[in-house]
Design an enzyme around this catalytic site. Structure first.
Site, PDB file in Angstrom:
ATOM      1  CD1 TRP A  43      -2.028  -2.192   2.014  1.00  0.00           C
ATOM      2  CD2 TRP A  43      -2.868  -1.471   0.077  1.00  0.00           C
ATOM      3  NE1 TRP A  43      -2.987  -3.088   1.606  1.00  0.00           N
ATOM      4  CE2 TRP A  43      -3.511  -2.667   0.435  1.00  0.00           C
ATOM      5  CE3 TRP A  43      -3.231  -0.826  -1.104  1.00  0.00           C
ATOM      6  CZ2 TRP A  43      -4.506  -3.247  -0.364  1.00  0.00           C
ATOM      7  CZ3 TRP A  43      -4.222  -1.397  -1.897  1.00  0.00           C
ATOM      8  CH2 TRP A  43      -4.849  -2.598  -1.525  1.00  0.00           C
ATOM      9  CG  ASP A  55      -3.018   3.907   4.467  1.00  0.00           C
ATOM     10  OD1 ASP A  55      -4.067   3.667   5.102  1.00  0.00           O
ATOM     11  OD2 ASP A  55      -2.690   3.277   3.444  1.00  0.00           O
ATOM     12  CE  LYS A  70      -8.137  -3.631   4.170  1.00  0.00           C
ATOM     13  NZ  LYS A  70      -7.360  -2.515   3.654  1.00  0.00           N
TER      14      LYS A  70
HETATM   15  C1  PLP Z   1      -6.743  -2.031   2.291  1.00  0.00           C
HETATM   16  C2  PLP Z   1      -5.755  -0.959   2.390  1.00  0.00           C
HETATM   17  C3  PLP Z   1      -5.683   0.081   1.448  1.00  0.00           C
HETATM   18  C4  PLP Z   1      -6.565   0.138   0.230  1.00  0.00           C
HETATM   19  O1  PLP Z   1      -7.855   0.450   0.597  1.00  0.00           O
HETATM   20  P1  PLP Z   1      -9.019   0.683  -0.480  1.00  0.00           P
HETATM   21  O2  PLP Z   1     -10.088   1.284   0.377  1.00  0.00           O
HETATM   22  O3  PLP Z   1      -9.369  -0.648  -1.025  1.00  0.00           O
HETATM   23  O4  PLP Z   1      -8.513   1.609  -1.511  1.00  0.00           O
HETATM   24  C5  PLP Z   1      -4.760   1.081   1.641  1.00  0.00           C
HETATM   25  N1  PLP Z   1      -3.918   1.055   2.694  1.00  0.00           N
HETATM   26  C6  PLP Z   1      -3.945   0.070   3.611  1.00  0.00           C
HETATM   27  C7  PLP Z   1      -3.000   0.109   4.764  1.00  0.00           C
HETATM   28  C8  PLP Z   1      -4.862  -0.964   3.485  1.00  0.00           C
HETATM   29  O5  PLP Z   1      -4.885  -1.946   4.398  1.00  0.00           O
END
Ligand code: PLP
Length: 349
Positions: free
Chosen positions: A100, A167, A191
């Site tokens: 990511w 993030d 998540k």
């Molecule tokens: C799942 C995830 C993403 C991507 O998320 P989307 O909502 O599918 O774009 C980005 N960063 C991390 C740390 C993730 O776990």
């Protein structure tokens, strides 16, 4: 419904009461005799949901009026673009700690110079790089607090003389942090905070409005702040689901949630370390409490282990296709008894 131990990485397990409240609202939303998914987002009942979903984030994070909360669409992946578009004037610093983070770097490079201050790509993202200094001439420093795929997690955050952007998609609300150290936090909801379809963005207002490029209206944070996340039709259902989860989190408090998450992680990591058949795949001091990655030393037994898990109603253990092995995602709503069920299978195996 028979009980499944849901270790899915995302979309992921939600508290049973959240799912119950969402189903109730699908049938009859806030006493309107209309379904949540057929009412106007401008109805006073839904505006109240959005307002509370925004304010509860600030309450749980103990943030003041200098921060704004938004519910956007496009996922965390859209935030890879929006953060750079709104904040990157000349150069930014990133750490490259997983898939990511790599994607975030790639998007940012379209808007300016990107320096990678620390990378763990040399060892398949199995650790968190720490030996770097962030200088104040960067527009911001971007990091990923928890690497969902490789299973590492930042235990502390660096001293940051510029804006700190994080993030937090896979460990948001999993632990009690000083959230005021961050200038921008984003997280895809699916998540650890709700159904898929919305992305939480928390931003310190003072960092915005400093870049000179033209930014399309819908990609400008200020647009969504001014319109209170109603610039266009929000993901009504996902925001409602997030509000239910936030209430569940607020009832317990982040420090209690953190304690339970620590207990769960200790239980599973001790089982991995104490069992000759299994092996962890990440540096011990950087181990994630959310996504636990491990392998069988004899990988010809992988299929048999997955069968044994399925037999015990354990779901979602297979590792990400890019790394193989196994991954147990243990988000807030996963109970200790589910981790115990997995440990029992491992001990018997
Ligand atoms: C799942 C995830 C993403 C991507 O998320 P989307 O909502 O599918 O774009 C980005 N960063 C991390 C740390 C993730 O776990």
């Amino acid at each position: 419904m028979s009980k499944i131990h849901n270790f899915s990485a995302g979309p992921a397990i939600l508290p049973q009461e959240v799912i119950q409240n969402c189903s109730d609202a699908i049938l009859n939303f806030a006493g309107t005799n209309l379904s949540l998914i057929e009412v106007s987002h401008r109805s006073k009942e839904f505006v109240a949901v959005m307002d509370e979903a925004r304010s509860l984030v600030k309450k749980i994070m103990k943030l003041g009026d200098d921060y704004e909360v938004m519910y956007l669409q496009g996922g965390a992946s859209m935030q890879f673009v929006m953060t750079a578009m709104n904040l990157l004037e000349t150069k930014a610093a990133y750490t490259k700690t997983g898939t990511w983070a790599k994607n975030a770097i790639k998007e940012a490079q379209a808007f300016g110079k990107v320096d990678v201050l620390g990378s763990s790509e040399d060892k398949n993202f199995s650790y968190i790089p720490k030996d770097f200094v962030i200088s104040e001439d960067y527009d911001y420093f971007h990091c990923t607090s928890n690497n969902t795929i490789s299973g590492t997690q930042m235990q502390t955050f660096p001293v940051c003389p510029t804006s700190l952007v994080c993030d937090m998609s896979s460990d948001i609300f999993s632990r009690d942090l000083d959230f005021s150290q961050f200038d921008l936090i984003y997280a895809g909801a699916q998540k650890n905070m709700g159904p898929a379809g919305t992305t939480l963005v928390v931003v310190k207002k003072s960092i915005l409005g400093k870049v000179s490029r033209h930014i399309p209206t819908i990609l400008t944070y200020q647009t969504h702040i001014d319109k209170e996340s109603m610039f266009n039709t929000p993901s009504v259902f996902a925001v409602y689901g997030c509000l239910q989860t936030l209430k569940w989190i607020d009832k317990q408090g982040l420090s209690n949630i953190e304690k339970i998450n620590t207990d769960k992680a200790n239980l599973l990591y001790n089982a991995i370390d104490g069992n000759d058949s299994f092996e962890g795949t990440t540096a011990t001091e950087d181990r994630s409490k959310m996504n636990v990655t491990f392998v069988l030393k004899d990988d010809t037994k992988n299929a048999a282990f997955l069968d044994a898990c399925a037999e015990a109603k354990i779901n979602g253990i297979k590792g990400h296709r890019s790394v193989g092995g196994f991954r147990a995602s243990m988000y807030n709503a996963l109970g200790l008894e589910s981790v115990q069920a997995l440990v029992d299978v491992m001990n018997k195996f």
